[in-house]
Design a protein around this motif. Structure first.
Motif, short mmCIF file in Angstrom:
data_model
loop_
_atom_site.label_atom_id
_atom_site.label_comp_id
_atom_site.label_asym_id
_atom_site.label_seq_id
_atom_site.Cartn_x
_atom_site.Cartn_y
_atom_site.Cartn_z
N HIS A 1 20.52 6.10 34.95
CA HIS A 1 19.12 6.19 35.40
C HIS A 1 18.91 5.74 36.84
CE1 HIS A 1 17.50 7.40 31.51
NE2 HIS A 1 18.47 6.66 31.00
N TRP A 2 19.98 5.76 37.63
CA TRP A 2 19.85 5.38 39.04
C TRP A 2 20.81 6.23 39.86
CZ3 TRP A 2 21.29 -0.07 41.33
CH2 TRP A 2 20.74 -0.20 42.62
N GLU A 3 20.26 6.97 40.80
CA GLU A 3 21.05 7.79 41.73
C GLU A 3 20.55 7.57 43.14
OE1 GLU A 3 21.14 11.99 40.67
OE2 GLU A 3 20.67 11.44 38.61
N ASP A 4 21.45 7.68 44.11
CA ASP A 4 21.05 7.58 45.51
C ASP A 4 22.06 8.34 46.36
OD1 ASP A 4 20.37 6.20 48.25
OD2 ASP A 4 18.85 5.49 46.85
N GLN B 1 23.58 -4.09 38.66
CA GLN B 1 23.59 -2.66 38.43
C GLN B 1 24.14 -1.93 39.65
OE1 GLN B 1 19.55 -1.82 35.98
NE2 GLN B 1 20.71 0.02 36.55
N LEU B 2 24.76 -0.79 39.38
CA LEU B 2 25.34 0.07 40.41
C LEU B 2 24.89 1.49 40.14
CD1 LEU B 2 27.38 0.86 42.66
CD2 LEU B 2 29.18 0.75 40.93
N SER B 3 24.45 2.18 41.17
CA SER B 3 23.95 3.53 41.01
C SER B 3 25.07 4.56 40.96
CB SER B 3 23.00 3.89 42.15
OG SER B 3 23.72 4.25 43.32
N LEU B 4 24.72 5.73 40.48
CA LEU B 4 25.51 6.92 40.71
C LEU B 4 25.23 7.42 42.13
CD1 LEU B 4 24.72 8.78 37.36
CD2 LEU B 4 26.72 7.36 37.86
N ARG B 5 26.04 8.37 42.59
CA ARG B 5 25.79 8.97 43.89
C ARG B 5 25.30 10.40 43.72
NH1 ARG B 5 29.69 10.26 49.12
NH2 ARG B 5 27.96 10.43 50.59
N ALA B 6 24.25 10.75 44.45
CA ALA B 6 23.71 12.10 44.39
C ALA B 6 24.81 13.12 44.61
CB ALA B 6 22.62 12.26 45.45
N GLY B 7 24.70 14.24 43.92
CA GLY B 7 25.76 15.24 43.91
C GLY B 7 26.57 15.17 42.64
N LEU B 8 26.67 13.97 42.08
CA LEU B 8 27.27 13.75 40.76
C LEU B 8 28.67 14.38 40.64
CD1 LEU B 8 24.10 14.37 38.53
CD2 LEU B 8 24.96 12.19 39.42
N ALA B 9 29.47 14.20 41.69
CA ALA B 9 30.82 14.76 41.70
C ALA B 9 31.74 13.94 40.79
CB ALA B 9 31.37 14.78 43.12
N GLY C 1 37.19 -11.11 35.83
CA GLY C 1 36.27 -11.51 34.78
C GLY C 1 34.99 -10.71 34.72
N VAL C 2 34.95 -9.56 35.37
CA VAL C 2 33.74 -8.73 35.37
C VAL C 2 33.90 -7.60 34.36
CG1 VAL C 2 32.24 -7.26 36.75
CG2 VAL C 2 33.27 -9.29 37.78
N LEU C 3 32.94 -7.47 33.47
CA LEU C 3 32.94 -6.40 32.48
C LEU C 3 32.25 -5.18 33.07
CD1 LEU C 3 33.49 -5.43 29.57
CD2 LEU C 3 31.24 -6.38 28.94
N ILE C 4 32.99 -4.07 33.18
CA ILE C 4 32.45 -2.83 33.74
C ILE C 4 32.00 -1.94 32.59
CG2 ILE C 4 32.99 -0.77 35.09
CD1 ILE C 4 35.11 -2.45 36.57
N ILE C 5 30.72 -1.57 32.62
CA ILE C 5 30.13 -0.73 31.57
C ILE C 5 29.47 0.47 32.22
CG2 ILE C 5 28.49 -0.57 29.68
CD1 ILE C 5 28.68 -3.59 29.34
N GLY C 6 29.86 1.66 31.81
CA GLY C 6 29.15 2.88 32.16
C GLY C 6 28.17 3.20 31.05
N SER C 7 26.89 3.30 31.39
CA SER C 7 25.85 3.45 30.39
C SER C 7 25.19 4.82 30.53
CB SER C 7 24.80 2.34 30.55
OG SER C 7 23.73 2.51 29.65
N GLY C 8 25.36 5.66 29.52
CA GLY C 8 24.76 6.98 29.53
C GLY C 8 24.54 7.47 28.11
N LEU C 9 24.87 8.72 27.86
CA LEU C 9 24.86 9.29 26.51
C LEU C 9 25.89 10.40 26.48
CD1 LEU C 9 21.13 9.69 25.35
CD2 LEU C 9 22.95 8.58 24.07
N LEU D 1 28.25 11.02 33.85
CA LEU D 1 29.00 10.49 35.00
C LEU D 1 29.39 9.02 34.88
CD1 LEU D 1 30.01 11.88 37.68
CD2 LEU D 1 28.57 13.25 36.17
N PRO D 2 28.62 8.16 34.20
CA PRO D 2 29.11 6.79 34.02
C PRO D 2 30.46 6.72 33.30
CG PRO D 2 26.76 6.86 33.62
CD PRO D 2 27.21 8.29 33.75
#
Length: 267
Positions: A52-55, A136-144, A162-170, A229-230
């Protein structure tokens, strides 16, 4: 020890804050509750890549006390006042920006962004005490796809920190074809995901993800791919590691087949 990475199907809107909707999503809830139990230790922080975040560049939340972004409509009034109180981390934000830029990708800090529901809804179930920093970290426009796999590779060192990386989508996201109409395309696409992520070699897995539009029912499952994309980021950060399905349901949203995945073995 490296933490695994995850791609989670995060459910719909503010579902943990609505009794009936939460009951309907009990299988998803059980899978999210189980994720902390799968980890070798409690994370120091969470990096959440939300659909839910793109830039135009990869934006990184840098506010030490993030607010809330109620990015949904038509839900009960109380869901526009819920608050997930996890702190941010300026230190982690700077580290993420450093890693992304070192990979030759554009990254910018964002001190204004609050938690969107792709982040706070699943986290309210996974870590209800909100007692660790979340960035939170955004996706990048273009969604490559290749670029987001490269993003994951750049972020991989965080796993040992020690950082848990989670891609959240569907795993299926076609709002016009929820309910019974979703059954066939979501099942076909989910079969492809299971085969690509679990049954394929790691090299083939990456190739399939880059060419995901060739999958059965791909553009029915994802008319626009921001909720897929996540997954690329989670895979890129654990590129050579085993994949496991940690959530699978065949009748969410009235007919959707949906899944979540872990990359990296349980210790």
């Amino acid at each position: 020890m490296n933490l695994p990475t995850y791609f989670i199907s995060h459910g719909g809107g503010p579902w943990p804050y609505m009794e009936d909707m939460r009951k309907a999503m009990h299988v998803l809830e059980e899978s999210l509750v189980d994720i902390p139990r799968q980890l070798p230790h409690k994370p120091k922080a969470i990096l959440m890549i939300s659909a839910h975040w793109e830039d135009h560049a990869f934006r990184v939340m840098s506010n030490p006390a993030p607010g809330m972004l109620y990015d949904y409509g038509g839900f009960p009034e109380h869901t526009y006042h819920v608050h997930y109180s996890a702190p941010g981390s300026h230190e982690l934000a700077e580290r993420v920006i450093e890693l992304i830029r070192s990979a030759g990708l554009p990254a910018l800090a964002d001190a204004q962004r609050g938690f969107d529901h792709g982040a706070f809804a699943p986290l309210a179930v996974m870590y209800p005490d909100a007692d660790m920093p979340v960035v939170q970290l955004s996706l990048r426009a273009g969604l490559a796809p290749a670029e987001h796999l490269a993003l994951g590779r750049a972020l991989a060192p965080l796993r040992a920190e020690g950082v848990l990386i989670i891609g959240s989508g569907l795993s299926y996201h076609n709002l016009r074809r929820f309910g019974p109409l979703a059954k066939e395309p979501s099942s076909s696409f989910d079969d492809w995901l299971q085969d690509s992520l679990i049954a394929s070699s790691t090299t083939e897995r990456v190739a399939r993800l880059i060419n995901w539009e060739e999958a059965p029912a791909a553009r029915v499952a994802h008319p626009r791919e921001e909720h897929l994309l996540p997954l690329m980021v989670a895979v890129g950060a654990a590129e050579d590691e085993v994949a496991s399905c940690v959530y699978h349901e065949e009748n969410i949203f009235g007919g959707v087949v949906a899944s979540s995945f872990r990359f990296g073995a349980i210790a």
